[in-house]
Design a protein around this motif. Structure first.
Motif, PDB file in Angstrom:
ATOM      1  N   MET A 157     -52.580 102.008 -20.002  1.00 27.67           N
ATOM      2  CA  MET A 157     -53.191 102.668 -18.852  1.00 27.67           C
ATOM      3  C   MET A 157     -53.810 101.720 -17.842  1.00 27.67           C
ATOM      4  N   ASP A 158     -54.178 100.503 -18.250  1.00 32.09           N
ATOM      5  CA  ASP A 158     -54.890  99.635 -17.316  1.00 32.09           C
ATOM      6  C   ASP A 158     -54.681  98.175 -17.671  1.00 32.09           C
ATOM      7  N   ALA A 168     -54.947  88.081 -19.889  1.00 32.87           N
ATOM      8  CA  ALA A 168     -54.914  89.435 -19.349  1.00 32.87           C
ATOM      9  C   ALA A 168     -55.376  90.393 -20.433  1.00 32.87           C
ATOM     10  N   TYR A 169     -55.981  91.495 -20.009  1.00 33.60           N
ATOM     11  CA  TYR A 169     -56.512  92.495 -20.925  1.00 33.60           C
ATOM     12  C   TYR A 169     -55.885  93.845 -20.597  1.00 33.60           C
ATOM     13  N   LEU A 170     -55.247  94.439 -21.607  1.00 33.03           N
ATOM     14  CA  LEU A 170     -54.488  95.671 -21.443  1.00 33.03           C
ATOM     15  C   LEU A 170     -55.151  96.774 -22.259  1.00 33.03           C
ATOM     16  N   PHE A 171     -55.314  97.926 -21.633  1.00 35.30           N
ATOM     17  CA  PHE A 171     -55.918  99.060 -22.325  1.00 35.30           C
ATOM     18  C   PHE A 171     -54.883 100.141 -22.545  1.00 35.30           C
ATOM     19  N   LYS A 177     -57.610 101.171 -27.520  1.00 31.99           N
ATOM     20  CA  LYS A 177     -57.936  99.767 -27.740  1.00 31.99           C
ATOM     21  C   LYS A 177     -57.727  98.937 -26.467  1.00 31.99           C
ATOM     22  N   LEU A 178     -58.566  97.917 -26.339  1.00 36.49           N
ATOM     23  CA  LEU A 178     -58.412  96.885 -25.322  1.00 36.49           C
ATOM     24  C   LEU A 178     -57.809  95.669 -26.000  1.00 36.49           C
ATOM     25  N   HIS A 179     -56.673  95.186 -25.468  1.00 40.92           N
ATOM     26  CA  HIS A 179     -55.898  94.111 -26.105  1.00 40.92           C
ATOM     27  C   HIS A 179     -55.904  92.861 -25.231  1.00 40.92           C
ATOM     28  N   GLU A 180     -55.903  91.710 -25.889  1.00 42.57           N
ATOM     29  CA  GLU A 180     -55.922  90.419 -25.202  1.00 42.57           C
ATOM     30  C   GLU A 180     -54.528  89.774 -25.258  1.00 42.57           C
ATOM     31  N   TRP A 181     -54.036  89.340 -24.103  1.00 37.25           N
ATOM     32  CA  TRP A 181     -52.770  88.615 -23.979  1.00 37.25           C
ATOM     33  C   TRP A 181     -53.041  87.272 -23.308  1.00 37.25           C
ATOM     34  N   LYS A 182     -52.394  86.226 -23.809  1.00 37.83           N
ATOM     35  CA  LYS A 182     -52.580  84.877 -23.280  1.00 37.83           C
ATOM     36  C   LYS A 182     -51.339  84.445 -22.511  1.00 37.83           C
ATOM     37  N   LEU A 183     -51.554  83.904 -21.300  1.00 35.82           N
ATOM     38  CA  LEU A 183     -50.459  83.457 -20.453  1.00 35.82           C
ATOM     39  C   LEU A 183     -50.371  81.928 -20.516  1.00 35.82           C
TER      40      LEU A 183
END
Length: 267
Positions: A157-158, A168-171, A177-183
């Motif tokens: 959703m966000d 980046a943080y994806l909800f 849940k709020l998830h963490e992604w590393k670029l």
């Protein structure tokens, strides 16, 4: 529905669907007398964007507060607006639009220079778009699409980024849940990998984090409220092995104890 804030934490903005306490399909601005403290808010004003569609699901401002872009899935458009007074939503004027790229987009954010847009949607993909002229949606083109279902979510959703574009943080709505992604390459989402770090944030539809990494604002569509969370560790919270627990430090009904709008229909 969508939520964002000005970089100084003095203003919070919510895009509303439907009708109720405000004009149908409005963007509402709350002014905070204490930065990042939603409990100190007063209603600044609102502006209807109904003429450009009735489903403005996400919004993102330029760092100077003079430009706004929304995504509307009613007319399937990116909508561009100017503000004649920085961060004052009552001075909002419509400029132009461009057709959305793919999926059912729910959230949008931008690189600070306005040359990249990032959309996330119910198809669990992040779409990165290029603008050849900053904040000018008529110059937009799609570049990459990245599947983010690897974090175990459905109906993302966000999305928001750390200021340096390295995380980046994806909800996601279904997993709460709020998830963490590393670029590996800043601001190039196609280089992102899931870190495995996440935290539960129940009953929310949208989440936005401040640049300092100290506050999160969540939009609760069921109870129609803004929730404020602490994000432990400040900027370092983005860089550690976990984004850590999130403690609710305050909550307030939007517009006092009134609801945002009546008969909310969540799609």
């Amino acid at each position: 529905w969508g939520i964002t804030a000005s970089p100084d934490g003095k203003n919070v903005y919510v895009s509303l669907l439907g009708t109720g306490d405000f004009t149908a399909d409005s963007i509402v601005q709350y002014e905070l007398s204490s930065s990042w403290d939603i409990g100190s808010r007063t209603l600044k004003g609102s502006k209807s964007v109904n003429s450009q569609g009735s489903l403005h699901r996400g919004l993102t401002f330029s760092p100077d507060g003079m430009k706004l872009i929304t995504i509307d899935t009613d007319n399937s458009k990116y909508n561009e607006y100017n503000l004649t007074k920085p961060w004052d939503i009552t001075t909002l004027t419509y400029v132009q639009n461009e057709t959305l790229f793919g999926g059912t987009p729910q959230g949008i954010t931008a690189r600070p220079d306005g040359l990249r847009l990032y959309g996330i949607g119910e198809d669990d993909n992040v779409r990165e778009m290029t603008l050849t002229t900053p904040w000018d949606v008529s110059t937009i083109s799609a570049t990459t699409t990245t599947d983010v279902s690897g974090d175990g979510e459905s109906e993302h959703m966000d999305i928001f980024f750390r200021p340096d574009g390295r995380f980046a943080y994806l909800f996601g709505k279904n997993g709460d849940k709020l998830h963490e992604w590393k670029l590996s390459t800043p601001w190039k989402f196609s280089t992102a990998t899931y870190t495995g770090n996440n935290t539960t944030m129940s009953n929310l539809i949208k989440v936005w984090g401040n640049p300092e990494g100290t506050r999160l604002f969540g939009l609760d569509y069921g109870n129609e409220r803004i929730y404020q969370y602490s994000w432990n560790g400040g900027p370092l919270a983005h860089q550690t092995s976990s984004i850590g627990g999130i403690d609710i430090i305050g909550k307030t009904g939007i517009g006092g104890d009134t609801i945002i709008y009546q008969n909310l229909d969540v799609h």
